[in-house]
Design a protein around this motif. Structure first.
Motif, PDB file in Angstrom:
ATOM      1  N   GLU A   1      -2.195   3.021  16.749  1.00 32.96           N
ATOM      2  CA  GLU A   1      -1.983   4.018  16.975  1.00 32.96           C
ATOM      3  C   GLU A   1      -0.559   3.939  18.476  1.00 32.96           C
TER       4      GLU A   1
ATOM      5  N   LYS B   1       5.994   4.642  11.795  1.00 33.76           N
ATOM      6  CA  LYS B   1       4.581   4.090  11.735  1.00 33.76           C
ATOM      7  C   LYS B   1       2.965   5.392  11.458  1.00 33.76           C
TER       8      LYS B   1
ATOM      9  N   ASN C   1      12.346   4.546  19.451  1.00 33.12           N
ATOM     10  CA  ASN C   1      11.026   5.357  19.788  1.00 33.12           C
ATOM     11  C   ASN C   1      10.497   6.380  18.746  1.00 33.12           C
TER      12      ASN C   1
ATOM     13  N   SER D   1       6.958  15.412  10.387  1.00 31.01           N
ATOM     14  CA  SER D   1       7.205  15.740  12.111  1.00 31.01           C
ATOM     15  C   SER D   1       8.718  16.338  11.712  1.00 31.01           C
TER      16      SER D   1
ATOM     17  N   MET E   1       1.004   3.379  22.603  1.00 31.06           N
ATOM     18  CA  MET E   1       0.576   3.439  23.953  1.00 31.06           C
ATOM     19  C   MET E   1       0.469   4.390  23.793  1.00 31.06           C
TER      20      MET E   1
ATOM     21  N   ALA F   1       6.641  10.488  26.207  1.00 33.82           N
ATOM     22  CA  ALA F   1       6.073  10.431  27.758  1.00 33.82           C
ATOM     23  C   ALA F   1       8.068  10.080  28.357  1.00 33.82           C
TER      24      ALA F   1
ATOM     25  N   ASP G   1       9.689  12.944   9.358  1.00 32.19           N
ATOM     26  CA  ASP G   1      10.161  12.129   8.622  1.00 32.19           C
ATOM     27  C   ASP G   1       8.563  13.167   7.748  1.00 32.19           C
TER      28      ASP G   1
ATOM     29  N   PHE H   1      11.733  15.878  14.789  1.00 34.90           N
ATOM     30  CA  PHE H   1      11.898  15.529  16.616  1.00 34.90           C
ATOM     31  C   PHE H   1      12.832  15.934  16.563  1.00 34.90           C
TER      32      PHE H   1
ATOM     33  N   TYR I   1      -0.481  10.039  25.930  1.00 31.99           N
ATOM     34  CA  TYR I   1      -1.586  10.200  25.001  1.00 31.99           C
ATOM     35  C   TYR I   1      -1.681   9.979  23.917  1.00 31.99           C
ATOM     36  N   ARG I   2      -2.434  10.254  23.178  1.00 28.37           N
ATOM     37  CA  ARG I   2      -2.213   9.450  21.866  1.00 28.37           C
ATOM     38  C   ARG I   2      -3.633   9.952  20.958  1.00 28.37           C
ATOM     39  N   ILE I   3      -2.889  10.677  19.986  1.00 27.89           N
ATOM     40  CA  ILE I   3      -3.666  12.034  19.379  1.00 27.89           C
ATOM     41  C   ILE I   3      -5.168  10.890  18.807  1.00 27.89           C
TER      42      ILE I   3
ATOM     43  N   VAL J   1       2.234  11.901   8.846  1.00 28.75           N
ATOM     44  CA  VAL J   1       0.610  12.944   8.919  1.00 28.75           C
ATOM     45  C   VAL J   1       0.675  13.525  10.065  1.00 28.75           C
ATOM     46  N   GLY J   2       1.807  14.188  10.381  1.00 28.44           N
ATOM     47  CA  GLY J   2       2.402  15.410  11.162  1.00 28.44           C
ATOM     48  C   GLY J   2       1.061  15.657  12.212  1.00 28.44           C
TER      49      GLY J   2
ATOM     50  N   ASN K   1       8.771   5.946  15.451  1.00 27.70           N
ATOM     51  CA  ASN K   1       7.398   6.287  15.407  1.00 27.70           C
ATOM     52  C   ASN K   1       7.175   7.142  14.182  1.00 27.70           C
ATOM     53  N   ALA K   2       8.081   7.851  13.993  1.00 28.97           N
ATOM     54  CA  ALA K   2       8.430   8.578  12.504  1.00 28.97           C
ATOM     55  C   ALA K   2       8.106   7.236  10.981  1.00 28.97           C
TER      56      ALA K   2
END
Ligand code: ADP
Length: 403
Positions: A364, A313, A306, A394, A366, A371, A338, A396, A356-358, A341-342, A310-311
């Motif tokens: 984007e 995507k 994941n 970002s 799911m 979580a 990554d 992580f 939650y999605r920005i 976009v941060g 994300n990194a």
């Protein structure tokens, strides 16, 4: 998250009320006892002073000295007075003692005792040697009824216990309501999410099937329709898998099955798979000497996949993704960086919340991956957090115990 903060707050409130009650009770008890002891010794000093003023009078009429000159310290009704000679014989006692005599130990001087006489009457007894010009002429034994005092203390203690119980009942009741509201909110959130997220793929699938059935399609058109159906089915199956994982976590059904696993190997496999999906990205791996840890391989695989996804995507087509593993002794640190976009500072606190999605939208994702990852990492006794700068990227970080 909110439930966690609330439960922490409630525990803190209960703890404060509990310690404050204990403090009030013991302070009161100590003050009351100190006060009565001070009054007894003041009264004793007063009686002994008056004896010292006329010792001859005391020898001939000790009964005249049975009440203190003033009633400033203790009222006579609460005060029991007894004089003893040097051999321990009672030479005078106050009428309220009737047939009783106060507890006395020959030789003891300046001593306070708590005693209980018949009918459960509690007394604080003070014994002092009567000395005139350095010569002992007997003993003064003073008793003060303390039963009423202890019943006040008991009353205070019982009131505080009742207050505590009320606080606990109100808290439990409040807690019940809050969790019910949370459950209703979670259900609402799920229903709106699921209906929204399922409607699109279902209408794409049925639309394509309908078109393919009702029209004469070329082979390529059939293939195209089937491909869309396949993609939407994959999306739905991922959605259902993630939702089920989230429910299993939240309902407590998910178990952590720890076993020796090679995390370095897993990182290499997952980053190679990512390279295949995102061939233009610069994906780098830094592995320290850590190779095996004790963890649930299924969970850790899901978390790493994941974070890497994300990194990739959320960075540009030819963006950089790095995954690094560090040995911290009893723990390991996994960092996924990554240059995408941060995330804005004020949104960071939300990104580990379910759904939650920005930016909402299918590209984007799911809003479930982080979580679920957080739950897995926390269940392993670890920690996951993010540092991010908008338009810069970002980082992580995961800290996990090695066993
Ligand atoms: P998903 O990516 O499927 O939407 P996640 O739970 O993994 O769900 O992420 C939640 C949200 O956090 C994402 O929608 C995205 O807005 C944000 N996010 C996660 N990882 C990154 C990242 N590396 N860079 C920028 N934003 C991110």
């Amino acid at each position: 998250m909110r439930i966690k903060a609330l439960s922490l707050f409630m525990t803190l409130v209960i703890f404060i009320i509990f310690t404050a009650s204990l403090a009030v009770y013991y302070n009161f008890k100590i003050n009351v006892i100190d006060d009565i002891e001070l009054r007894i010794s003041n009264t004793a000093d007063e009686i002994i002073l008056s004896i010292a003023d006329s010792p001859e009078n005391f020898r001939s009429h000790p009964a005249k000295f049975l009440s203190p000159r003033s009633e400033e310290d203790i009222s006579t009704s609460d005060l029991l007075v007894q004089f003893m000679d040097n051999n321990g014989n009672v030479i005078a006692k106050s009428p309220n003692l009737k047939k009783k005599t106060l507890y006395f130990v020959k030789g003891d001087n300046d001593l306070l005792r708590d005693i209980e006489i018949e009918n459960g009457l509690k007394l604080k007894v003070y014994q002092k040697n009567i000395e005139v010009n350095g010569v002992s002429i007997g003993y003064l034994v003073l008793g003060v009824k303390t039963s009423h005092l202890f019943s006040s203390l008991n009353y205070l203690r019982n009131s505080l216990i009742i207050i505590m119980l009320c606080v606990l009942i109100v808290t439990a009741f409040g807690w019940n309501i809050v969790t019910k509201i949370e459950m209703i909110n979670a259900k609402k959130q799920f229903l709106s999410f699921a209906s929204h997220e399922l409607r699109t793929p279902l209408s794409v699938i049925s639309g394509n099937a309908e078109l393919a059935l009702n029209n004469k399609f070329t082979n390529d058109q059939y293939k195209e329709a089937l491909l869309e159906i396949k993609n939407e089915t994959i999306w739905m199956s991922r959605l259902v898998t993630n939702l089920l994982a989230l429910f299993r976590n939240e309902s407590g059904a998910e178990r952590v099955n720890k076993q020796e696993m090679n995390i370095s190997e897993l990182i290499v496999t997952e980053s190679s798979a990512l390279k295949k999906r995102y061939p233009k990205k610069k994906i780098t791996v830094n592995l320290s000497e850590v190779s095996t840890i004790k963890a649930d391989p299924h969970h850790i695989k899901k978390v790493i996949a994941n974070l890497l996804e994300n990194a990739a995507k959320y960075s540009s087509e030819d963006g950089k993704v790095n995954i690094a593993l560090y040995d911290l002794g009893k723990k390991i640190k996994l960092v996924v960086t990554d240059d995408g976009v941060g995330i804005k500072k004020e949104l960071i606190k939300n990104i580990f919340d379910p759904y939650y999605r920005i930016n909402e939208g299918r590209t984007e994702g799911m809003g479930l991956g982080l979580a679920i990852s957080k739950w897995y990492i926390t269940a392993h006794g670890g920690n996951i957090f993010v540092e991010s700068t908008p338009n810069k990227g970002s980082i992580f970080t995961i800290i996990l115990p090695r066993s």
